[in-house]
Design a protein around this motif. Structure first.
Motif, mmCIF file in Angstrom:
data_model
loop_
_atom_site.group_PDB
_atom_site.id
_atom_site.type_symbol
_atom_site.label_atom_id
_atom_site.label_comp_id
_atom_site.label_asym_id
_atom_site.label_seq_id
_atom_site.Cartn_x
_atom_site.Cartn_y
_atom_site.Cartn_z
ATOM 1 N N PHE B 338 0.713 -1.169 0.189
ATOM 2 C CA PHE B 338 0.484 0.037 0.093
ATOM 3 C C PHE B 338 1.221 1.109 0.037
ATOM 4 O O PHE B 338 1.768 0.820 0.654
ATOM 5 C CB PHE B 338 -0.934 0.165 0.891
ATOM 6 N N ALA B 339 0.647 2.760 -0.479
ATOM 7 C CA ALA B 339 0.812 3.690 -0.305
ATOM 8 C C ALA B 339 0.650 4.449 0.115
ATOM 9 O O ALA B 339 -0.566 4.638 0.775
ATOM 10 C CB ALA B 339 1.094 3.944 -2.195
ATOM 11 N N VAL B 340 1.141 5.434 0.798
ATOM 12 C CA VAL B 340 0.445 6.421 1.455
ATOM 13 C C VAL B 340 -0.394 7.648 0.979
ATOM 14 O O VAL B 340 0.065 7.640 -0.307
ATOM 15 C CB VAL B 340 2.189 7.616 1.714
ATOM 16 N N GLY B 341 -1.060 7.675 1.697
ATOM 17 C CA GLY B 341 -2.986 9.152 0.789
ATOM 18 C C GLY B 341 -3.576 7.617 0.839
ATOM 19 O O GLY B 341 -4.518 8.161 0.079
ATOM 20 N N GLU B 342 -3.234 6.468 -0.068
ATOM 21 C CA GLU B 342 -4.333 5.193 -0.548
ATOM 22 C C GLU B 342 -5.666 4.864 0.697
ATOM 23 O O GLU B 342 -5.382 4.860 1.686
ATOM 24 C CB GLU B 342 -3.672 3.836 -0.712
ATOM 25 N N HIS B 343 -6.426 4.760 -0.191
ATOM 26 C CA HIS B 343 -7.771 4.688 1.022
ATOM 27 C C HIS B 343 -7.351 3.493 0.915
ATOM 28 O O HIS B 343 -8.116 2.278 0.485
ATOM 29 C CB HIS B 343 -9.491 4.914 0.349
ATOM 30 N N VAL B 344 -8.271 2.242 2.209
ATOM 31 C CA VAL B 344 -7.618 1.472 2.311
ATOM 32 C C VAL B 344 -8.820 1.054 3.272
ATOM 33 O O VAL B 344 -9.724 1.816 4.431
ATOM 34 C CB VAL B 344 -6.985 0.377 2.962
ATOM 35 N N GLY B 345 -9.793 -0.495 3.029
ATOM 36 C CA GLY B 345 -11.063 -0.600 4.339
ATOM 37 C C GLY B 345 -10.279 -1.981 4.962
ATOM 38 O O GLY B 345 -9.251 -1.967 4.946
ATOM 39 N N ILE B 346 -10.836 -2.142 6.474
ATOM 40 C CA ILE B 346 -10.289 -2.849 7.284
ATOM 41 C C ILE B 346 -10.694 -4.052 7.260
ATOM 42 O O ILE B 346 -12.245 -3.345 7.741
ATOM 43 C CB ILE B 346 -9.964 -1.948 8.045
ATOM 44 N N GLU B 347 -9.836 -5.702 7.928
ATOM 45 C CA GLU B 347 -11.019 -6.252 8.202
ATOM 46 C C GLU B 347 -10.199 -6.875 9.503
ATOM 47 O O GLU B 347 -9.181 -7.162 8.660
ATOM 48 C CB GLU B 347 -11.395 -7.471 6.721
ATOM 49 N N VAL B 348 -10.766 -7.217 10.308
ATOM 50 C CA VAL B 348 -10.286 -7.986 11.793
ATOM 51 C C VAL B 348 -10.923 -9.369 11.413
ATOM 52 O O VAL B 348 -12.440 -9.055 11.868
ATOM 53 C CB VAL B 348 -10.601 -6.869 13.076
ATOM 54 N N PRO B 349 -10.912 -10.673 11.149
ATOM 55 C CA PRO B 349 -11.140 -11.196 11.743
ATOM 56 C C PRO B 349 -11.681 -11.594 13.141
ATOM 57 O O PRO B 349 -11.777 -11.482 14.093
ATOM 58 C CB PRO B 349 -10.180 -12.921 11.586
ATOM 59 N N PRO B 350 -13.036 -12.712 13.168
ATOM 60 C CA PRO B 350 -13.414 -12.807 15.241
ATOM 61 C C PRO B 350 -12.535 -13.660 15.966
ATOM 62 O O PRO B 350 -11.862 -14.485 15.329
ATOM 63 C CB PRO B 350 -14.467 -13.434 14.516
ATOM 64 N N GLY B 351 -12.723 -12.927 16.972
ATOM 65 C CA GLY B 351 -12.141 -12.902 17.896
ATOM 66 C C GLY B 351 -10.604 -12.582 17.848
ATOM 67 O O GLY B 351 -9.675 -12.851 18.729
ATOM 68 N N ALA B 352 -10.007 -12.306 17.034
ATOM 69 C CA ALA B 352 -8.594 -11.540 16.709
ATOM 70 C C ALA B 352 -8.380 -10.515 18.012
ATOM 71 O O ALA B 352 -7.266 -10.375 18.258
ATOM 72 C CB ALA B 352 -8.327 -11.096 15.754
#
Lengths: 324, 358
Positions: B338-352
């Motif tokens: 990923f590059a600085v300034g990039e828009h990203v989605g975040i996923e967190v596995p259940p229980g992490a």
């Protein structure tokens, strides 16, 4: 710029540079010597004028004839050294072996040794106690140890006489309690001299012991305890070996001045129980035998030096043996 | 319990100094260490871990509480009567003795026969690979060699329990990493219970069977390295071990054994832990390497990317006040994903993520 630095230098300029470097080095060396002698000079001057020269005078005087009213007569003689071991019979002029002076030397050595041993036995626990106090209060203890130096040794020795004489504090107390019917004679005995030496030189034992015990890393003590050592064994195997430099320094600082002590035996021995210091003083005073006084001084010095050399040799051997 | 623990501390309290400078080094600490266990006391300096070790060795006395070795109270015994040995942080090798004399010291003190001492010293020199250096003085050895001699000196007595007080902290990094493996295998081979004190979490995680994380004179959490890292019970433990994001969140309710929480930036995650009342504000701990980033999402913006070799550490801004640290493995060619300034989605596995007590 870069090209000039890289291109080979002309031969003459190389030689000139080498010359310059050599002369700069010589200048620096000269300057270094100047500084070294400048710093050491004053001390060397004092040692030379007040240490070496007097010793040479003593050495020369010990081989001269005694003047009738003190001083010396110029003429070679070994009489002073002969007198140390032999006595000339008044009637038949025969030399006989005499132990009078040897006894004085033996007494001096024994008293000085005794004082050293007792100083060590008393001084070690004292120094250990001081070294194990919190760092903030240690200076106070050192100060207390040096407190006696604030008063002249003569006064302190005189006070000691007041304590140990027949009508002194100790005997008054013993008589008052009824423990004894008659005063115990302490003053003017060898015991009194020993006591005086012990008192006078104890700080000289405590201070070097303290210096080495204070540096002792008590983690070694903890490690020894952890390795099943009892308190006695920790002391013998860890603390004493690690404090050895302090023990040696303390013993030398007590033994050497004690063997030549003058005031203490004079006052507490009452002039009857002489030590070497008193014998020497006597020769330059009422006995008017300067050569003999000089010889006695040199014999004392030789004894101390021999003892030191034997000690240094033996400890060097031991450390070598344990390395190999 | 059928078998008693190798080492047990029961409600031990130890204070130093007097009020108002009174320091509670240990505050009602109870720990049971099993036989043949590699047990680590982990914590920042001043947390009481070394004090607990010294209490077990007998170098300090507790104000209250009891110390038991193999079920027997030893709290009244001096150190030389306890069947434990210590490897000190500074090694404390006796400088006036040779390597062999150092190793033989404990055996001599116990009055063993001369030939038995010589034999054991030889065995120990072999064990720590120091053959041929028996005549050296500690001052002539390198740090790593001194460390080995200290180990040999302690192990020569075949103690039931070996106490190690930050024994690796004086070594340089490469040597330290090598010694970790050696210490662990030594413990396996000898079957001796090791109580190991360290402030280095990596050391603790890689070597220990169990870890007690300590802070301010108390045991904060006791468990296996996995427990401690994956399921920290409070903020201190989560913060001390590894890197962690702490997120303020609102508990929404239970869902499939997890708790659904909503964090800043509006994204929701399923968190492990005991469910609080719905609507409560909670703290959630989230390890940076457990977060998955998707390109082109709308949860946040990458504001920083730091290359650290195998991975890249990103900072993703979720809202004006909330930043999230994310660790992502680099592509095969080593490029950052990923590059600085990039828009990203975040996923967190259940229980992490984990719910924390303070």
């Amino acid at each position: 710029m870069t090209e000039a630095a890289l291109s080979p230098m002309p031969a003459e300029s190389l030689a000139a540079t080498a010359d310059r470097v050599a002369s700069a080095r010589a200048r620096m060396h000269r300057r270094f010597l100047e500084i070294r002698w400048g710093l050491a000079g004053p001390a060397l001057l004092v040692i030379g004028v007040f240490g070496i020269v007097p010793l040479l005078i003593i050495l020369v005087y010990s081989f001269l004839k005694a003047g009738s009213y003190g001083g010396v007569e110029w003429g070679f003689s070994t009489a002073a050294y002969v007198q140390f071991l032999f006595e000339r019979d008044i009637f038949d002029e025969q030399l006989r072996f005499a132990t009078d002076y040897l006894q004085i030397f033996a007494r001096s050595i024994l008293l000085a040794l005794g004082a050293t041993v007792f100083c060590l036995v008393i001084g070690f626990p004292t120094a250990y106690f001081m070294a194990t106090r919190p760092a903030s209060s240690r200076n106070l203890w050192v100060f207390l140890i040096t407190l006696p130096f604030w008063t002249n040794l003569l006064i302190r020795t005189y006070s000691m006489m007041l304590i140990i004489r027949d009508e002194g504090l100790i005997n008054d107390f013993l008589l008052w309690t009824g423990l004894t019917g008659r005063p115990i004679v302490i003053l003017y005995t060898d015991f009194a001299i020993g006591l005086g030496l012990l008192y006078s030189f104890l700080p000289f034992m405590v201070l070097p012991l303290y210096a080495s015990l204070e540096k002792l890393d008590f983690r070694f003590v903890e490690a020894a305890f952890d390795l099943y050592a009892t308190r006695g064994r920790v002391l013998r195997r860890i603390i004493i070996p690690l404090a050895k430099p302090g023990i040696v320094a303390g013993c030398l600082l007590v033994f050497i001045p004690a063997i030549g002590a003058f005031i203490t035996p004079l006052m507490l021995g009452g002039g009857k129980q002489m030590m070497i210091g008193n014998l020497i003083a006597l020769q330059f005073g009422s006995s008017r035998n300067w050569p003999f006084g000089s010889a006695a001084s040199l014999i004392l010095m030789a004894l101390v030096m021999i003892a030191l050399i034997i000690y240094v040799r033996s400890s060097a051997d031991r450390s070598k043996a344990s390395h190999g | 319990m059928a078998e008693s623990a190798a080492v047990e501390a029961r409600s031990v309290t130890k204070t130093f100094g007097v009020a108002p400078d009174l320091v509670r080094a240990l505050d009602d600490v109870s720990v049971a260490i099993e036989e043949n266990e590699f047990f680590t006391l982990l914590g920042p300096s001043g947390c009481g871990k070394t004090t607990l070790l010294r209490l077990i060795a007998g170098l300090e006395l507790p104000n209250s509480g009891d110390i038991l070795l193999a079920g027997r109270s030893v709290v009244h015994l001096p150190p030389h009567e306890r069947p434990v040995n210590t490897v000190f942080q500074s090694y404390a090798l006796f400088p006036h003795m040779s390597v062999a004399q150092n190793i033989a010291f404990g055996l001599e003190m116990r009055g063993l026969a001369r030939d038995e001492i010589a034999r054991t010293v030889g065995e120990m020199l072999t064990l720590v690979k120091m053959q041929g250096l028996d005549a050296r003085r500690p001052g002539q050895l390198s740090g790593g060699q001194q460390q080995r001699v200290a180990l040999a000196r302690a192990l020569a007595n075949h103690p039931k329990v070996l106490l190690l007080d930050e024994p690796l902290s004086a070594l340089d990094l490469k040597l330290r990493q090598g010694m970790r493996g050696e210490l662990k295998s030594l413990q396996r081979r000898t079957g001796i219970t090791f109580v190991f004190v360290t402030h280095d979490q990596e050391e603790a995680l890689t070597m220990s069977d169990r870890i007690a994380v300590m802070d301010r004179g108390r045991v904060q959490q006791l468990g296996t390295p996995l427990d401690i890292y994956e399921r920290p019970v409070n903020k201190f433990v989560a913060d001390f071990i590894g890197d962690t994001n702490f997120l303020e969140a609102t508990a929404l309710g239970e869902e499939g054994g997890f708790v659904r929480c909503r964090c800043a930036g509006g994204f929701e995650l399923l968190v492990g832990g005991i469910p609080p009342a719905p609507g409560a504000t909670v703290t959630v701990a989230l390890r940076p390497e457990k977060i998955v980033l998707h390109p082109g999402g709308a949860h946040g913006t990458v504001t920083q990317a730091v290359y650290v070799g195998t991975d890249t550490n990103y900072v993703v801004q979720l809202s004006v006040k909330t930043d999230l640290g994310v660790r992502v493995q680099n592509a095969v060619d080593g490029r950052a994903r990923f590059a600085v300034g990039e828009h990203v989605g975040i996923e967190v596995p259940p229980g992490a993520a984990r719910l924390l007590k303070d």
